[in-house]
Design a protein around this motif. Structure first.
Motif, PDB file in Angstrom:
ATOM      1  N   LEU A 245       0.832  -1.205   0.000  1.00 25.45           N
ATOM      2  CA  LEU A 245       0.000   0.000   0.000  1.00 25.45           C
ATOM      3  C   LEU A 245       0.866   1.254   0.000  1.00 25.45           C
ATOM      4  O   LEU A 245       0.540   2.250  -0.661  1.00 25.45           O
ATOM      5  CB  LEU A 245      -0.938  -0.004   1.204  1.00 25.45           C
ATOM      6  N   LEU A 248       2.161   1.672  -3.476  1.00 20.67           N
ATOM      7  CA  LEU A 248       1.114   2.209  -4.348  1.00 20.67           C
ATOM      8  C   LEU A 248       0.933   3.704  -4.136  1.00 20.67           C
ATOM      9  O   LEU A 248       0.774   4.471  -5.102  1.00 20.67           O
ATOM     10  CB  LEU A 248      -0.200   1.473  -4.087  1.00 20.67           C
ATOM     11  N   LEU A 252       1.289   6.653  -7.017  1.00 27.22           N
ATOM     12  CA  LEU A 252       0.179   7.532  -7.383  1.00 27.22           C
ATOM     13  C   LEU A 252       0.449   8.992  -7.044  1.00 27.22           C
ATOM     14  O   LEU A 252       0.171   9.891  -7.857  1.00 27.22           O
ATOM     15  CB  LEU A 252      -1.099   7.061  -6.680  1.00 27.22           C
ATOM     16  N   ALA A 372       8.437   2.043  -7.321  1.00 25.17           N
ATOM     17  CA  ALA A 372       7.071   2.492  -7.583  1.00 25.17           C
ATOM     18  C   ALA A 372       7.008   4.005  -7.723  1.00 25.17           C
ATOM     19  O   ALA A 372       6.326   4.542  -8.610  1.00 25.17           O
ATOM     20  CB  ALA A 372       6.146   2.018  -6.456  1.00 25.17           C
ATOM     21  N   ALA A 410      -5.856   4.085  -0.297  1.00 26.25           N
ATOM     22  CA  ALA A 410      -4.785   3.254   0.249  1.00 26.25           C
ATOM     23  C   ALA A 410      -4.339   3.761   1.621  1.00 26.25           C
ATOM     24  O   ALA A 410      -4.038   2.969   2.524  1.00 26.25           O
ATOM     25  CB  ALA A 410      -3.602   3.227  -0.715  1.00 26.25           C
TER      26      ALA A 410
END
Length: 435
Positions: A245, A248, A252, A372, A410
């Protein structure tokens, strides 16, 4: 381990190591000590050099479009190639640092990236510039994940939030100076000379970094390269309940942030604004708000918990994106300010939380987070060009807002995990006090 056990331990305990090679009884660096101040200053310089070199081309995208005859989406490759290859290099650097050590690898990476920036300024054509920028991204891979791992290993957990916030503040300062300085130097000389000068500043920052940073006390190298060990470490982090999470959120939040910054220049050079290079680059002084926000968010997370501050950061960033929809220039700039504050709050807390949440192989956890994070910059920053070309600023804002909404979801889930851990800790504490 109880915090009191970690306080004041010296090198005599470093012979005892755990499964991942780290000392079983760390010799923590405490806040307020000379070593803490040296580490903070050195990592501030590393963050400054990394982000000034990486993002210095962002204000130059309209100039690349004009000079080389490429589209806005194609011009973003000067940044996207660097961040994309940086993302991939981070995985290799995290594994390599386990064998060769943290400090030397970061220094070599900073020097190599600075030299590549100079080469980009000297490149005769568009493809030569892209090659130099791609190599720069590969070189920079040895800094971000390794810096996060170094801090998580050396700084006492109760001071880690502030230390990580100061490191992210160095990132923000570098991002600001790289963008603002490149614009001013471009108008005074040329964008080529500006890239060369910034490369020289990167070399100076690398020398200051190696002079200040103490050698690791809580790191034991693992000689050789064991693929099974690294795959097992990465796989363990990906199977964790909370770490994916955080990865992520990094993807983002960074994707939304870079998308807005990439195409704000195109919007503001066009009518009705018609701003020049220097005026647009001065907008990036809003990074000063990011510097303050990152250090403040890290300290607040130590006091209030990471979940609430992380959720607040994503909400603030989303509010900033909404404000950029204003027609007035003041409203657009206000939106960029608010977005910057929210983004650096989010990144400071998420990056610090990775080091706390990963029980072992912290370098591998940091490398996955930053993989990420920079993929978000590279992929989403370039995809944003399609939204700009197809629907203008409203489409760009909708794209960035959707990413931040997913990041908030998230963060809410992570807050639930954090509260569950707090309740379990409370039950253990109560049961230990029962007769």
């Amino acid at each position: 381990m109880d915090a009191r056990q970690g306080h004041g331990l010296t090198a005599e305990f470093l012979g005892s190591v755990g499964e991942d090679g780290a000392p079983a009884r760390p010799a923590w660096t405490e806040r307020g000590t000379p070593a803490y101040r040296r580490i903070s200053a050195a990592l501030f310089l590393a963050g400054f050099a990394t982000f000034s070199l990486l993002y210095c081309v962002q204000p130059l995208l309209p100039a690349f479009t004009e000079d080389f005859g490429v589209s806005p989406a194609e011009s973003s490759l000067a940044l996207a190639l660097s961040t994309g290859l940086l993302a991939l290099a981070i995985l290799a650097a995290g594994a390599l640092s386990q064998a060769v050590g943290r400090r030397g690898l970061m220094f070599a990476s900073l020097c190599g990236a600075a030299l590549c920036n100079i080469a980009a300024g000297l490149a005769p054509g568009w493809h030569g510039l892209l090659i130099a920028r791609a190599l720069e991204g590969l070189a920079l891979g040895g800094v971000p994940a390794v810096a996060m791992a170094y801090l998580a290993e050396e700084i006492h957990p109760r001071s880690l939030g502030l230390a990580m916030g100061l490191y992210v503040a160095g990132n923000a300062f570098g991002g600001m100076i790289g963008r603002v300085g490149i614009g001013a130097l471009t108008e005074l000389t040329s964008w080529r000379m500006a890239l060369i000068v910034l490369g020289g500043l990167g070399l100076a920052a690398a020398l200051g970094f190696i002079a200040l940073l103490p050698a690791s006390r809580n790191f034991a190298p693992r000689p050789g390269f064991d693929p099974k060990y690294h795959l097992r470490a990465w796989g363990g982090h990906l199977a964790h309940g909370g770490l994916p999470l955080l990865f992520l959120i990094g993807f983002l939040a960074m994707g939304a942030f870079v998308t807005v910054y990439n195409y704000a220049g195109f919007r503001l050079t066009a009518p009705p604004y018609g701003l020049g290079e220097t005026a647009i680059s001065l907008i990036f002084t809003v990074y000063l708000f990011g510097i303050a926000a990152s250090s403040a968010a890290g300290a607040l997370a130590d006091r209030l918990g990471r979940g609430p501050v992380l959720m607040a950061g994503t909400l603030v960033a989303a509010a900033g994106v909404a404000l950029t929809l204003a027609h007035a220039l003041a409203g657009v700039i206000a939106g960029i300010v608010v977005l910057t504050i929210g983004f650096f709050m989010t990144h400071a807390v998420a990056s610090g939380w990775v080091g706390r949440m990963a029980a072992t192989a912290k370098g591998h956890a940091a490398s996955l987070y930053l993989l990420a994070y920079y993929l978000g910059s590279s992929v989403m920053g370039s995809v944003g060009g399609w939204f700009w070309s197809g629907g203008g600023w409203w489409a760009v804002a909708a794209f960035a807002g959707a990413m931040l909404a997913a990041a908030l979801a998230a963060a809410v889930r992570l807050r639930g995990i954090e509260r569950g851990a707090e309740r379990r800790t409370d039950r253990v504490t109560v049961s230990s006090k029962e007769p």
